[in-house]
Design an enzyme around this catalytic site. Structure first.
Site, PDB file in Angstrom:
ATOM      1  N   HIS A 295      49.422   3.286 -56.735  1.00  0.00           N
ATOM      2  CA  HIS A 295      48.227   2.945 -57.710  1.00  0.00           C
ATOM      3  C   HIS A 295      46.796   3.934 -57.179  1.00  0.00           C
ATOM      4  CE1 HIS A 295      45.360  -0.551 -59.097  1.00  0.00           C
ATOM      5  NE2 HIS A 295      44.902   0.715 -59.380  1.00  0.00           N
TER       6      HIS A 295
ATOM      7  N   HIS B 271      43.863   6.963 -59.401  1.00  0.00           N
ATOM      8  CA  HIS B 271      43.167   7.324 -60.329  1.00  0.00           C
ATOM      9  C   HIS B 271      42.697   8.762 -60.011  1.00  0.00           C
ATOM     10  CE1 HIS B 271      42.494   3.092 -61.932  1.00  0.00           C
ATOM     11  NE2 HIS B 271      42.436   2.913 -60.666  1.00  0.00           N
TER      12      HIS B 271
ATOM     13  N   ASN C 105      44.045   4.908 -66.984  1.00  0.00           N
ATOM     14  CA  ASN C 105      42.609   4.492 -67.556  1.00  0.00           C
ATOM     15  C   ASN C 105      41.600   5.982 -67.593  1.00  0.00           C
ATOM     16  OD1 ASN C 105      42.357   4.466 -64.822  1.00  0.00           O
ATOM     17  ND2 ASN C 105      40.605   3.056 -64.948  1.00  0.00           N
TER      18      ASN C 105
ATOM     19  N   ASP D 155      45.453  -1.486 -65.951  1.00  0.00           N
ATOM     20  CA  ASP D 155      44.635  -1.482 -64.971  1.00  0.00           C
ATOM     21  C   ASP D 155      43.182  -1.064 -65.341  1.00  0.00           C
ATOM     22  OD1 ASP D 155      44.048  -1.642 -62.106  1.00  0.00           O
ATOM     23  OD2 ASP D 155      43.766   0.429 -62.002  1.00  0.00           O
TER      24      ASP D 155
ATOM     25  N   HIS E 251      46.451  -5.466 -63.794  1.00  0.00           N
ATOM     26  CA  HIS E 251      45.326  -5.823 -62.963  1.00  0.00           C
ATOM     27  C   HIS E 251      44.671  -7.141 -63.650  1.00  0.00           C
ATOM     28  CE1 HIS E 251      40.716  -4.452 -62.228  1.00  0.00           C
ATOM     29  NE2 HIS E 251      40.865  -5.511 -63.193  1.00  0.00           N
TER      30      HIS E 251
ATOM     31  N   HIS F 277      46.437  -4.739 -56.484  1.00  0.00           N
ATOM     32  CA  HIS F 277      45.371  -5.120 -55.623  1.00  0.00           C
ATOM     33  C   HIS F 277      44.930  -6.819 -55.623  1.00  0.00           C
ATOM     34  CE1 HIS F 277      43.283  -4.770 -59.526  1.00  0.00           C
ATOM     35  NE2 HIS F 277      43.483  -3.461 -59.575  1.00  0.00           N
TER      36      HIS F 277
ATOM     37  N   ASN G 165      36.801  -3.255 -57.442  1.00  0.00           N
ATOM     38  CA  ASN G 165      37.053  -4.486 -58.499  1.00  0.00           C
ATOM     39  C   ASN G 165      38.791  -4.519 -58.302  1.00  0.00           C
ATOM     40  OD1 ASN G 165      37.592  -6.259 -60.649  1.00  0.00           O
ATOM     41  ND2 ASN G 165      37.246  -4.753 -62.017  1.00  0.00           N
TER      42      ASN G 165
ATOM     43  N   ASP H   8      44.514   2.201 -54.740  1.00  0.00           N
ATOM     44  CA  ASP H   8      43.496   2.305 -55.655  1.00  0.00           C
ATOM     45  C   ASP H   8      42.480   3.038 -55.618  1.00  0.00           C
ATOM     46  OD1 ASP H   8      42.355   1.139 -58.200  1.00  0.00           O
ATOM     47  OD2 ASP H   8      41.547  -0.754 -57.299  1.00  0.00           O
TER      48      ASP H   8
ATOM     49  N   GLY I 213      34.622   1.223 -57.565  1.00  0.00           N
ATOM     50  CA  GLY I 213      35.849   1.912 -56.993  1.00  0.00           C
ATOM     51  C   GLY I 213      35.482   2.774 -55.769  1.00  0.00           C
TER      52      GLY I 213
HETATM   53  O1  DOR Z   1      37.547  -0.706 -58.282  1.00  0.00           O
HETATM   54  C1  DOR Z   1      38.267  -0.320 -59.278  1.00  0.00           C
HETATM   55  N1  DOR Z   1      38.104   0.789 -59.801  1.00  0.00           N
HETATM   56  N2  DOR Z   1      39.140  -1.050 -60.018  1.00  0.00           N
HETATM   57  C2  DOR Z   1      39.627  -0.854 -61.125  1.00  0.00           C
HETATM   58  O2  DOR Z   1      40.571  -1.692 -61.431  1.00  0.00           O
HETATM   59  C3  DOR Z   1      39.432   0.404 -62.006  1.00  0.00           C
HETATM   60  C4  DOR Z   1      38.867   1.444 -61.043  1.00  0.00           C
HETATM   61  C5  DOR Z   1      38.606   2.693 -61.464  1.00  0.00           C
HETATM   62  O3  DOR Z   1      39.134   2.974 -62.415  1.00  0.00           O
HETATM   63  O4  DOR Z   1      37.399   3.055 -61.084  1.00  0.00           O
HETATM   64 ZN    ZN Z   2      42.760  -2.233 -60.969  1.00  0.00          ZN
END
Ligand code: DOR
Ligand code: ZN
Length: 439
Positions: free
Chosen positions: A61, A63, A95, A153, A180, A233, A279, A306, A325
């Site tokens: 997980h 990004h 995302n 997510d 999520h 998470h 989150n 995450d 995040g």
């Molecule tokens: O803290 C987070 N950041 N939780 C998420 O579900 C998305 C992520 C993000 O893409 O920044």
């Molecule tokens: Zn998430």
């Protein structure tokens, strides 16, 4: 280049090798594992005295923000951060802008990962078109293009019928749905965990119920459809309890927790550091303890970062305006070692299961072991090495971590991906290096 790693302690629970083993690596693969190997003349010897050899970590997980927000992270910079953290495979969330919801996008992410060549970048596809939560995306075509899983997510999927259809459809490909779990309406405009600290700080709270109702809903849907689901998470005691009970009655469910939810509580929001805004939010000690217990009793299968990069400009705002995040690839292992290994809650072999074996298994990918024939994806770790996190240690394009300045014990000193060195601490080869201590 071919290598022989000598004098290290191998921690490979999946292959049943835990102890003093040497490894011979040729053409990117492990070709021999034995307590004492004589290194052939044509290979380079890596002296791992005092070090532990772990199968490369697998993050299920993260990004990487490409395409669309390359100012926060690219697949190349994210991969470099992964290598620094001992990761050799990273599943990246869809995302992005535009969202990864077509086979074209899946191929793009995979190819950019191959171009970077620093770890295996495993693309995750959206569950719904454009992440809109209405029309189901082309899961089959994305699976054929290399999607390893599907996820909503970052954008909670509120329509139970859509989720049910996604689950039905996913059964055709045996790919997990990474969920999520968040009820958008219950979460409302919340900025942090609803509780003592949100009251003290005057910030709007997010009740854990926002996660729990969706966990309960999706467990029922998974039970009804027979789909394989995985909760991202987890952050609440009740969620852990729901997953535990569902596993006991045979629902095909797995779950992850992040290092930051294991280490921090909502008390960390005290100074309004927006890097504590995540989150799901950081939770109270009661919930943190339940997450640790869930991990230790096997209810929670994996630890995932995450890793969520955001720019300085976006994070340097009032708490309620900053995005959710924090980054995590470079610090994940050190945080887990601090919380679980050094506190003697779990042996290293279990940490390898949570951070390598189980994520690889859930995603149906190779990795998680260093048996003969496996890719030479591994991390050399000095468990006793002391270090302090500075921005110089961060390869991610973004520096949004609340752990800057924190002192750690235990560090990845070298990472090999497909038998090639992707990360090495500059002072690794110094003969007076403290790594020989306690060998
Ligand atoms: O803290 C987070 N950041 N939780 C998420 O579900 C998305 C992520 C993000 O893409 O920044
Ligand atoms: Zn998430």
């Amino acid at each position: 280049m071919d290598y022989c790693i000598k004098n290290g302690t191998l921690v490979d629970p999946a292959a049943g090798h835990v102890g003093r083993f040497d490894l011979l690596i040729r053409e990117g693969k492990v070709v021999e594992v034995a307590p004492e190997l004589v290194a052939p003349d044509d290979v380079t010897v890596i002296d791992a005295a005092g070090l532990h050899i772990l199968p490369g970590l697998v993050d299920m997980h993260a990004h990487f923000r490409e395409p669309g927000r390359e100012d926060k992270e690219t697949i190349a910079t994210g991969s470099r951060a992964a290598a620094a953290g001992g990761f050799t495979a990273v599943a990246v969330m869809p995302n992005t802008q535009p969202p990864i919801d077509s086979p074209y996008h899946i191929s793009y992410v995979k190819e950019q990962g191959e171009v970077a060549g620093l770890c295996r970048v495993l693309p995750i596809g959206c569950t719904t078109k454009g992440q809109q939560g209405e029309e189901i995306a082309e899961l089959g075509e994305m699976a054929a293009a290399g999607a390893v899983a599907f996820s909503n997510d970052g954008v909670p999927l509120m329509n139970a019928e859509v989720m049910r259809c996604v689950m039905e459809y996913s059964r055709l490909f045996d790919k997990p749905i990474l969920i999520h779990a968040e009820d958008r309406y219950l979460a409302g405009e919340g900025q942090m965990h609803l509780g003592h600290w949100s009251t003290v700080l005057g910030l709007k709270g997010i009740p854990t119920l926002a996660e729990e109702v969706i966990v309960a809903r999706d467990l029922l849907l998974a039970e009804a459809t027979g789909a394989r689901i995985h909760f991202c998470h987890l952050s609440s005691a009740k969620s852990v309890e729901l997953v535990r009970a569902a596993k006991a009655r045979g629902v095909r469910v797995t779950a992850e927790v992040t290092p930051h939810h294991l280490v921090l509580t909502d008390a960390a929001v005290d100074e309004f550091d927006t890097n504590t805004k995540v989150n799901p939010p950081l939770v109270s000690e009661y919930h943190r303890q339940a997450l640790l217990a869930g991990l230790l009793d096997g209810t929670i299968d994996a630890i995932a970062t995450d890793h969520a990069p955001h720019t300085r400009e976006e994070k340097h705002r009032e708490y309620d305006l900053a995005p959710f995040g924090q980054i995590g690839l470079e610090t994940a292992l050190a945080l887990v070692l601090a919380e679980l290994y050094h506190q003697k809650r779990a042996p290293l072999a279990r940490i390898v299961e949570w951070m390598s074996v189980n994520p690889a298994r859930i995603l149906g990918q190779s990795g998680g072991d260093l048996a003969v024939g496996s890719p030479a994806d591994l991390a050399l770790v000095d468990l006793e090495r002391k270090w302090q996190l500075t921005t110089a240690d961060i390869y991610s394009k973004s520096k949004n971590t609340p752990f800057l300045g924190r002192e750690f014990t235990g560090r990845v000193v070298m990472t090999l991906f497909g038998g090639q060195i992707t990360h090495k601490l500059p002072d690794f080869s110094r003969p007076e290096d403290q790594r020989v201590k306690g060998a």
